[in-house]
Design an enzyme around this catalytic site. Structure first.
Site, mmCIF file in Angstrom:
data_model
loop_
_atom_site.group_PDB
_atom_site.id
_atom_site.type_symbol
_atom_site.label_atom_id
_atom_site.label_comp_id
_atom_site.label_asym_id
_atom_site.label_seq_id
_atom_site.Cartn_x
_atom_site.Cartn_y
_atom_site.Cartn_z
ATOM 1 N N GLY A 70 0.762 -1.238 0.000
ATOM 2 C CA GLY A 70 0.000 0.000 0.000
ATOM 3 C C GLY A 70 0.792 1.285 0.000
ATOM 4 O O GLY A 70 0.335 2.285 -0.523
ATOM 5 N N SER A 71 1.960 1.335 0.582
ATOM 6 C CA SER A 71 2.645 2.604 0.769
ATOM 7 C C SER A 71 3.008 3.295 -0.536
ATOM 8 O O SER A 71 2.896 4.505 -0.646
ATOM 9 C CB SER A 71 3.906 2.395 1.613
ATOM 10 O OG SER A 71 3.529 2.053 2.916
ATOM 11 N N ILE A 72 3.440 2.590 -1.524
ATOM 12 C CA ILE A 72 3.834 3.221 -2.784
ATOM 13 C C ILE A 72 2.615 3.776 -3.526
ATOM 14 O O ILE A 72 2.738 4.685 -4.337
ATOM 15 C CB ILE A 72 4.649 2.240 -3.666
ATOM 16 C CG1 ILE A 72 5.328 2.966 -4.825
ATOM 17 C CG2 ILE A 72 3.773 1.139 -4.192
ATOM 18 C CD1 ILE A 72 6.464 3.835 -4.424
ATOM 19 N N THR A 73 1.450 3.260 -3.204
ATOM 20 C CA THR A 73 0.230 3.713 -3.866
ATOM 21 C C THR A 73 0.007 5.203 -3.656
ATOM 22 O O THR A 73 -0.457 5.900 -4.557
ATOM 23 C CB THR A 73 -0.974 2.917 -3.332
ATOM 24 O OG1 THR A 73 -0.712 1.526 -3.515
ATOM 25 C CG2 THR A 73 -2.250 3.289 -4.043
#
Length: 169
Positions: A70-73
């Site tokens: 999720g973080s790169i999203t």
């Protein structure tokens, strides 16, 4: 990431395993201790791994490893949002209510007071749902299933006023 894009190129049944492995190996060569990737399409899936899961034992990355994506999203979502602002299709002062009527309401939250700018700065006042929901604890078995946008949005709980609180700074 190039791995997902390249591996999903049509040209046979399912994603191309060799392209995915090539790209995962390239990620590992950049200095990542270990890398694991999965590409899924209607025609099948491909998985690739490189590196180690444990530096002391040298254990390879396990195929069933737990990992979050999720973080790169946030980075990609912010980039697209700012491109839309540049094209005049979105305004930083647009409200969530304008684009998602009725989705953010209740529990002290009001989508008409939260702007795109608040969302991009992570100052919307909405709580971080991923640490509060029981279904997130079941992430591993559900990791390849999508949650409808209303599911996490409906879990907002009272927190600081929009623009003043940061749920994860």
């Amino acid at each position: 990431m190039a791995a997902a894009a390249d591996a999903a190129v049509p040209g046979g049944p399912g994603p191309d395993q060799s392209l995915l492995q090539r790209d995962v190996d390239a990620v590992h060569r950049t200095g990542a201790v270990g890398a694991l990737a999965r590409v899924q399409s209607a025609d099948g899936h491909a998985e690739a791994r490189a590196g180690t899961a444990d530096l002391e034992t040298g254990q390879p990355m396990p195929w069933n490893a737990y990992y979050r994506i999720g973080s790169i999203t946030k980075t990609f979502t912010a980039t697209v949002a700012l491109q839309l602002v540049g094209e005049g299709k979105l305004k930083l002062d647009d409200t969530v209510e304008h684009w998602l009527p009725g989705v953010v309401h209740g529990n002290g939250n009001d989508g008409s007071k939260i702007t795109v700018k608040n969302l991009l700065r992570q100052t919307s006042g909405l709580n971080d749902y991923d640490e509060q929901l029981p279904w997130v604890q079941q992430f591993t078995p559900e990791k390849f299933h999508e949650a409808p946008p209303a599911r996490p949005a409906a879990t907002g709980r009272p927190s600081p006023d929009p623009g003043t609180g940061c749920t994860r700074c």
